[in-house]
Design a protein around this motif. Sequence first.
Motif, PDB file in Angstrom:
ATOM      1  N   THR A 191       0.829  -1.200   0.000  1.00  0.00           N
ATOM      2  CA  THR A 191       0.000   0.000   0.000  1.00  0.00           C
ATOM      3  C   THR A 191       0.866   1.255   0.000  1.00  0.00           C
ATOM      4  OG1 THR A 191      -1.799   1.171   1.142  1.00  0.00           O
ATOM      5  CG2 THR A 191      -0.147   0.109   2.528  1.00  0.00           C
ATOM      6  N   ASP A 244      -0.760   4.058   1.131  1.00  0.00           N
ATOM      7  CA  ASP A 244      -1.683   4.898   1.904  1.00  0.00           C
ATOM      8  C   ASP A 244      -0.973   5.857   2.860  1.00  0.00           C
ATOM      9  OD1 ASP A 244      -3.877   3.849   0.671  1.00  0.00           O
ATOM     10  OD2 ASP A 244      -4.621   2.702   2.401  1.00  0.00           O
ATOM     11  N   TRP A 296       0.423  -0.674  -5.763  1.00  0.00           N
ATOM     12  CA  TRP A 296      -0.053  -0.282  -4.443  1.00  0.00           C
ATOM     13  C   TRP A 296      -1.569  -0.466  -4.379  1.00  0.00           C
ATOM     14  CZ3 TRP A 296       4.188  -0.149  -1.970  1.00  0.00           C
ATOM     15  CH2 TRP A 296       5.315   0.542  -2.421  1.00  0.00           C
ATOM     16  N   ARG A 297      -2.085  -0.812  -3.187  1.00  0.00           N
ATOM     17  CA  ARG A 297      -3.530  -0.947  -3.014  1.00  0.00           C
ATOM     18  C   ARG A 297      -3.960  -0.300  -1.698  1.00  0.00           C
ATOM     19  NH1 ARG A 297      -2.266  -5.893  -5.979  1.00  0.00           N
ATOM     20  NH2 ARG A 297      -3.474  -5.820  -7.924  1.00  0.00           N
ATOM     21  N   THR A 298      -5.183   0.225  -1.687  1.00  0.00           N
ATOM     22  CA  THR A 298      -5.740   0.869  -0.507  1.00  0.00           C
ATOM     23  C   THR A 298      -6.167  -0.177   0.514  1.00  0.00           C
ATOM     24  OG1 THR A 298      -7.997   0.820  -1.360  1.00  0.00           O
ATOM     25  CG2 THR A 298      -6.619   2.726  -1.965  1.00  0.00           C
ATOM     26  N   TYR A 314      -0.178  -3.788   4.200  1.00  0.00           N
ATOM     27  CA  TYR A 314      -1.246  -4.252   5.090  1.00  0.00           C
ATOM     28  C   TYR A 314      -1.147  -5.768   5.200  1.00  0.00           C
ATOM     29  CZ  TYR A 314      -3.815   0.212   4.682  1.00  0.00           C
ATOM     30  OH  TYR A 314      -4.199   1.529   4.737  1.00  0.00           O
TER      31      TYR A 314
END
Length: 278
Positions: A203, A205, A227-229, A271
């Motif tokens: 991520t 974030d 990347w991921r939320t 995460y």
Amino acid sequence: MSGTDGADGLPAAAAVDMGLDRAHGARIYDYILGGKDNYDLDRAAGEATLQVWPSLRIHMQANRSFMHRVARYLAEEKGIRQFLDIGTGIPTSPNFHEVVQAVAPESRVVYVDNDPIVLAHARALLKGTSEGRTAYLEADMRAPEKIISAPELIDTLDLGKPLGLTLIAMVHFIEDDDEAYRVVKRMVDMLPSGSYFAAAVATDDFDPVVLARVQEVYHSHGESLRWRTLAQAEKFFEGLELEEPGVVQIHKWHPDPVAVGRINDKDIAMYGGIARKP
């Protein structure tokens, strides 16, 4: 891939094509953590990333600590005795099987990776306890049917009993979201009821400007990075029963008491969580 198999059925290391035409995430990881199983392109990518994100080493150390805590949690708290670890990486002690077999010597582990250098060092992954068993399978996570039907897996794990599936810092190598979710769902669907799925999902974030530059560096060296939320990370666990505290930054998941308060959130770009399949 060509070459004469060794006595254990693994191709001889000297015959393995190391795939040195681009940097590889596992070898960058190895370089950053002080390993020696990496090459010029990997070291260049690692150094370029450190230039834009000096916290990379902290992040990678936190990721390895998360893997150790996941392994221990599944073995100690959940009583899991067989494991499928996809995205093994270059062997660095303590490896996954060493952690779980320290809890339960009879534990069985199948490692999966598609990096040729991991294959070359796979013999180090096969040295487990005499009571347990370890096996290594060369395969891509994008082909879950091949993994689940491989003789190495069938001979080592009992697919009629719960197991622990781990995808630690792997799904960011699949940049297409639909494909990433499809691959994970297909693998989880193949697990018996009562199994556990653990994942760490990259991520940006917590430091998006800097990590956008990290992504550019990876792409410029031929490696994938997506990347991921939080919401996107949680989607990998849909239909499963999340263990507390849910999906959180990896250093906050059942944290090591020694590390509490010592790690800045901006230094961690991952995460993580564990969930049970009903």
